[in-house]
Design a protein around this motif. Structure first.
Motif, PDB file in Angstrom:
ATOM      1  N   SER A   1     -15.041 -17.465 -29.485  1.00 51.77           N
ATOM      2  CA  SER A   1     -16.416 -17.777 -29.683  1.00 51.77           C
ATOM      3  C   SER A   1     -17.001 -17.816 -28.398  1.00 51.77           C
ATOM      4  O   SER A   1     -16.473 -17.948 -27.155  1.00 51.77           O
TER       5      SER A   1
ATOM      6  N   LEU B   1     -13.858 -22.394 -23.420  1.00 50.33           N
ATOM      7  CA  LEU B   1     -13.599 -22.955 -24.309  1.00 50.33           C
ATOM      8  C   LEU B   1     -12.051 -23.435 -24.187  1.00 50.33           C
ATOM      9  O   LEU B   1     -11.148 -22.686 -23.906  1.00 50.33           O
TER      10      LEU B   1
ATOM     11  N   LYS C   1      -8.216 -25.540 -25.155  1.00 48.58           N
ATOM     12  CA  LYS C   1      -7.680 -25.593 -26.128  1.00 48.58           C
ATOM     13  C   LYS C   1      -8.059 -26.617 -27.313  1.00 48.58           C
ATOM     14  O   LYS C   1      -7.600 -26.659 -28.367  1.00 48.58           O
TER      15      LYS C   1
ATOM     16  N   ASN D   1     -10.861 -26.653 -27.979  1.00 50.57           N
ATOM     17  CA  ASN D   1     -12.299 -26.185 -28.516  1.00 50.57           C
ATOM     18  C   ASN D   1     -13.704 -27.099 -27.900  1.00 50.57           C
ATOM     19  O   ASN D   1     -14.636 -26.961 -28.520  1.00 50.57           O
ATOM     20  N   GLN D   2     -13.169 -27.464 -26.750  1.00 51.38           N
ATOM     21  CA  GLN D   2     -14.251 -28.181 -26.105  1.00 51.38           C
ATOM     22  C   GLN D   2     -14.831 -27.116 -24.944  1.00 51.38           C
ATOM     23  O   GLN D   2     -13.794 -26.532 -24.238  1.00 51.38           O
TER      24      GLN D   2
END
Length: 192
Positions: A2, A106, A108, A110-111
């Motif tokens: 993303s 990002l 791992k 997802n931050q």
């Protein structure tokens, strides 16, 4: 994978700046108009220095970067560019070597994480004239008054700037501008 937006990167950057500056006297300013309105700095930190941050997310292009480099360099003691993954590999060839470089990605969990690639060095290209662009008329008048310069009360901004440049040292201009941005009151109303 993303793509990170300006919003994602900015939120993380500001959190980090707040953490780095806790217990210090500082201010974070977003979207600061510089060089007489020709550009806007995404995030500016006024602490012991004026530090400008330019964000280039994965959704951005670099077409304005050359001009932004010019304007940031005339205004800020330190400059850092924070880029998304899209520009990570070639940004080092595009910005001056005194600019700091950071890459947002990002992790791992997802931050958003921001990794320092190169620390910024002090920028020696700051111009007094461009620092004065950051000040309001009343602030320019206060600076003149503090330095015992007379006959400025009815002068327009270009004249006020000229009087300051003719009578006040660069380091005094720089210190005054930085401290004024840190302590300015009633700001948000007038940025609108």
């Amino acid at each position: 994978m993303s793509m990170l937006t300006d919003f994602d990167i900015r939120a993380k950057l500001i959190k980090r700046i707040e953490k780095e500056n806790q217990n210090k006297h500082y201010r974070i300013i977003e979207e600061l108009s510089i060089c007489d309105g020709r550009a806007r700095a995404d995030v500016v930190v006024a602490n012991g220095f004026l530090h400008g941050y330019e964000i280039k997310s994965d959704h951005d292009t670099l077409e304005r970067l050359d001009r932004q480099i010019e304007w940031y360099d005339m205004t800020f003691d330190k400059v850092t560019i924070v880029v998304g993954k899209k520009f990570a590999s070639n940004i080092i060839n595009l910005v001056p070597e005194h600019w700091g470089i950071e890459v947002a990605y990002l992790n791992k969990f997802n931050q958003v994480s921001i990794k320092k690639v190169r620390a910024c060095k002090k920028n020696k290209n700051v111009l007094g004239d461009k620092l004065l662009d950051l000040l309001w008329n009343d602030e320019l008048k206060l600076l003149l008054k503090q330095n015992n310069v007379k006959n400025f009360s009815r002068k327009p901004k270009p004249e006020l700037k000229k009087m300051v440049l003719e009578s006040i040292s660069f380091s005094d201009i720089r210190n005054f501008t930085r401290e004024t941005l840190k302590t300015r009151v009633g700001w948000r109303d007038s940025l609108g």
